[in-house]
Design an enzyme around this catalytic site. Sequence first.
Site, PDB file in Angstrom:
ATOM      1  N   LYS A  79     -29.200 -42.113 -38.075  1.00  0.00           N
ATOM      2  CA  LYS A  79     -28.711 -43.401 -38.604  1.00  0.00           C
ATOM      3  C   LYS A  79     -29.339 -44.551 -37.817  1.00  0.00           C
ATOM      4  O   LYS A  79     -29.864 -45.498 -38.384  1.00  0.00           O
ATOM      5  CB  LYS A  79     -27.183 -43.423 -38.496  1.00  0.00           C
ATOM      6  CG  LYS A  79     -26.549 -44.679 -39.031  1.00  0.00           C
ATOM      7  CD  LYS A  79     -25.034 -44.549 -39.009  1.00  0.00           C
ATOM      8  CE  LYS A  79     -24.375 -45.888 -39.300  1.00  0.00           C
ATOM      9  NZ  LYS A  79     -22.917 -45.811 -39.264  1.00  0.00           N
ATOM     10  N   GLU A 133     -31.872 -37.511 -28.102  1.00  0.00           N
ATOM     11  CA  GLU A 133     -32.161 -36.108 -28.417  1.00  0.00           C
ATOM     12  C   GLU A 133     -33.049 -35.999 -29.649  1.00  0.00           C
ATOM     13  O   GLU A 133     -34.028 -35.253 -29.687  1.00  0.00           O
ATOM     14  CB  GLU A 133     -30.860 -35.335 -28.691  1.00  0.00           C
ATOM     15  CG  GLU A 133     -29.938 -35.171 -27.501  1.00  0.00           C
ATOM     16  CD  GLU A 133     -28.873 -36.253 -27.430  1.00  0.00           C
ATOM     17  OE1 GLU A 133     -29.176 -37.406 -27.844  1.00  0.00           O
ATOM     18  OE2 GLU A 133     -27.766 -35.958 -26.953  1.00  0.00           O
ATOM     19  N   GLY A 151     -21.395 -41.599 -39.051  1.00  0.00           N
ATOM     20  CA  GLY A 151     -22.211 -40.385 -38.893  1.00  0.00           C
ATOM     21  C   GLY A 151     -21.494 -39.126 -39.365  1.00  0.00           C
ATOM     22  O   GLY A 151     -22.027 -38.322 -40.133  1.00  0.00           O
ATOM     23  N   ARG A 152     -20.241 -38.956 -38.917  1.00  0.00           N
ATOM     24  CA  ARG A 152     -19.529 -37.710 -39.254  1.00  0.00           C
ATOM     25  C   ARG A 152     -18.997 -37.716 -40.682  1.00  0.00           C
ATOM     26  O   ARG A 152     -18.382 -36.755 -41.119  1.00  0.00           O
ATOM     27  CB  ARG A 152     -18.413 -37.458 -38.239  1.00  0.00           C
ATOM     28  CG  ARG A 152     -17.449 -38.613 -38.054  1.00  0.00           C
ATOM     29  CD  ARG A 152     -16.581 -38.404 -36.823  1.00  0.00           C
ATOM     30  NE  ARG A 152     -15.733 -39.553 -36.534  1.00  0.00           N
ATOM     31  CZ  ARG A 152     -16.115 -40.635 -35.850  1.00  0.00           C
ATOM     32  NH1 ARG A 152     -17.357 -40.715 -35.405  1.00  0.00           N
ATOM     33  NH2 ARG A 152     -15.286 -41.619 -35.595  1.00  0.00           N
ATOM     34  N   LYS A 186     -23.825 -41.217 -22.145  1.00  0.00           N
ATOM     35  CA  LYS A 186     -25.197 -41.568 -22.549  1.00  0.00           C
ATOM     36  C   LYS A 186     -25.819 -42.528 -21.542  1.00  0.00           C
ATOM     37  O   LYS A 186     -26.975 -42.388 -21.163  1.00  0.00           O
ATOM     38  CB  LYS A 186     -25.169 -42.272 -23.920  1.00  0.00           C
ATOM     39  CG  LYS A 186     -24.978 -41.378 -25.099  1.00  0.00           C
ATOM     40  CD  LYS A 186     -25.293 -42.173 -26.349  1.00  0.00           C
ATOM     41  CE  LYS A 186     -24.694 -41.548 -27.591  1.00  0.00           C
ATOM     42  NZ  LYS A 186     -24.748 -42.426 -28.745  1.00  0.00           N
ATOM     43  N   GLU A 240     -13.611 -36.316 -33.039  1.00  0.00           N
ATOM     44  CA  GLU A 240     -14.305 -37.573 -32.753  1.00  0.00           C
ATOM     45  C   GLU A 240     -13.575 -38.733 -33.456  1.00  0.00           C
ATOM     46  O   GLU A 240     -13.576 -39.853 -32.976  1.00  0.00           O
ATOM     47  CB  GLU A 240     -15.771 -37.511 -33.199  1.00  0.00           C
ATOM     48  CG  GLU A 240     -16.610 -38.596 -32.545  1.00  0.00           C
ATOM     49  CD  GLU A 240     -18.103 -38.426 -32.733  1.00  0.00           C
ATOM     50  OE1 GLU A 240     -18.834 -38.406 -31.737  1.00  0.00           O
ATOM     51  OE2 GLU A 240     -18.547 -38.315 -33.891  1.00  0.00           O
ATOM     52  N   HIS A 277     -10.816  -9.643 -34.423  1.00  0.00           N
ATOM     53  CA  HIS A 277     -11.179  -8.667 -33.396  1.00  0.00           C
ATOM     54  C   HIS A 277     -11.476  -9.368 -32.081  1.00  0.00           C
ATOM     55  O   HIS A 277     -12.184  -8.831 -31.223  1.00  0.00           O
ATOM     56  CB  HIS A 277     -12.368  -7.838 -33.874  1.00  0.00           C
ATOM     57  CG  HIS A 277     -12.042  -7.094 -35.124  1.00  0.00           C
ATOM     58  ND1 HIS A 277     -11.597  -5.786 -35.107  1.00  0.00           N
ATOM     59  CD2 HIS A 277     -12.017  -7.499 -36.422  1.00  0.00           C
ATOM     60  CE1 HIS A 277     -11.339  -5.414 -36.357  1.00  0.00           C
ATOM     61  NE2 HIS A 277     -11.579  -6.440 -37.168  1.00  0.00           N
TER      62      HIS A 277
END
Length: 555
Positions: free
Chosen positions: A219, A225, A280-281, A517, A366, A397
Site C-alpha cells: 500500500k 521487508e 491493509g488487513r 520499526k 491488529e 492430535h
Amino acid sequence: MTRSERRPRPAPGVRALKSRPQWQALKRHARKLRAKHLRDLFEADPARGTQFAAETVGLHLDYAKQRLDARAIELLLELAQACALTERIAAMFRGERINATENRAVLHVALRMPKGKRLRVDGVDVIAEVHAVLERMAAFCERVRSGAWKGYRGDRIRHVVNIGIGGSDLGPVMAHEALRAYGDRGIDCRFVSNVDGSDFAEATRDLDPARTLFIVCSKTFTTQETLANAQAARRWCLNALGDDRAIARHFVAVSTNRSEVEKFGIDPTNMFGFWDWVGGRYSMDSAIGLSTMLAIGPQRFHEMLAGFHAMDEHFRKAPLARNLPVLHALIGIWNSNFLGIDSLAVLPYAHYLKRFPAYLQQLVMESNGKRVTHAGKPVGVDTSPIVWGEPGTNGQHSFYQLIHQGTRAVACDFIGFCESTSALTAQHDLLIANMLAQGEALAFGKSAAQVRAEGVPAALVPHKVFEGNRPSSTILARRLDPFTLGALVALYEHSTFVQGAIWDIDSFDQWGVELGKVLTRRIADELTAAKTPRLSHDSSTNALIRRYRRLRGNS
Ligand code: G6Q
C-alpha cells in the site's frame, strides 16, 4: 439528592463501558450463569439446539454450545444499542472518517459493491473507481492466463510470486490456499513476505525467471521487508534476463503510491491502485487480491466479491438480534469480558482453510489489540481475544488435549462444509463427524460416574474425566467456494468491527507496530557498522548486539 445524582453525568457515547447499566446487568447475569453447566442449559430447553442458531447467505451459525441463555443475548443486544452500534455501522457505510486516529474513512465494503451503486467520498464516486481497477485487473489476468502476456523472452508466464507482508500477504495467501480447487493449475502462485532471505530463496529456487511474474504488493511502497524482497527479485530477474527492459514484462505493482512505484522502476501502466480508505488487513478484495484473480480468474473473483457484498448487506440491514456478525461479536464479548475466556481457537475442518487462523490473527488482533478508547482513555476491560488455530483434524492430535482437559478455558469456532471439494467424499463425512464430535465432547464432557461405569480403575478415573462446559460455535456452510469464502471473511471483518465499537476503540489503526520499526533502523546500522558503535540501549540489548557482531566477525 443522592450522592450518585450529584456526580456529573458523562455525555452519552463516552460513558465508561464498565459503568454502563447494561454492562453491570451482564456481570450479574454472568455470575448466575457461571454456576450452570452446558448440560443443565440443554436439559432445561429441548429446543436450544435450533433456537440458538442464525443463518444468512449460506452460513449457518450454531451457538447453542455457548455458555449463555436468551437473557444473556438480550442484555448483550441492549449493550450494543447503548454503545450506538447501529449508528456506527451506518457511519462506516456512509464513508465517515471512523478511523479517527488516522483521519480516514473505512470503506472495504465499497470494494465489493456492485457496479452502478453510488458512494461518494470527498466528492469522488468510489464505486466507479473500484470497478475501473477491477476491469484493468481482469484484462491483465485474462492476458496472463491465456498466454497473451509474454515474458521478456517471449515465454508464457507459469509462476506468479506475490511479494508483500502483513495485509499485503496474509489475505492473498489465505485466499489462494482456500480456493486452490478453483485455481488454474497452469499458474503456480507463491508468496514471499519475510525479510529473512530464506523465504525468497525457497520461493524462487526452482523457478525459471523467463516464466516468472512478480507482483509487488505494498500500500505504502515503503515497507522495508517488501522493498528488500522486491530488490532481491529485481536482481534475480536481471541476472538471468540481463536487460532492464525485462522488468516491465516481469514486474507489476499494487500500491497507492505511484511515485515510489515509478522510483522502483516499475512502469506505472503495470500498477494497480487502491485507496487510503482500504486498511491493509481489509484489502484482500482490492487489487491486493491480484494473485487471487490470476489464480481463479475474474469471474470467480467476482463471485467472491458477491459473497462479501451479500454479508455486507446483511450486516447493514438485518436487525441486531438476527445479525450474524453482531451475534458472533457479542458471543465473543460475553466469553472474554464476562466469562473470562480470553482465547479463541479457530478450527476449520477444511484443509484448504489452513491459513485462515493466521489471517484472522491479524484481522482481529491488529484491529482490536488496543488499550485506549477513541478519547485516549483506558478501555478498562479486556479487548481482543488471543486468536489462534489449526485445521481439524490435525489439531486434534496436538493441542486439543489442553482445550478438553487443561486448566485454561478456550472458546472455539468450528468451521465446516457439507460438500467435499475433493473426490474423496467418504473421507469428508469422517472429517465432519470429527468436527461435530469435538463440539459435543467439549460441551458435555464425561463425568466421573460415566468413567467409572466403563470399568476404569479408580486411580485412572480423574485422568479420564472430561469436565465439559467448554464453549464453542459451529459455522456450517454448503461448500467452500469463492462466494462462501467472501461471506465468511466478511462475517469476521464485521464481527471485529462490532467488538471494536462496543469497546469504543479504533479498530482500523495499528500504532502498536510502529515502535519496533523505528528501533530496527537504528539497530540495523549498529549491527553492520564497520567500527564498533557506541551503544546506548539497555544492557541486555547492548550485550546481544555485541555478541551478534562478534559472531558475525564484525568486531
Ligand atoms: C494492516 C497493516 C499492515 C500492513 C503491512 C504492509 O492493516 O497496516 O499489516 O498491511 O505493514 O504494509 P504495506 O502494504 O504498506 O507494505
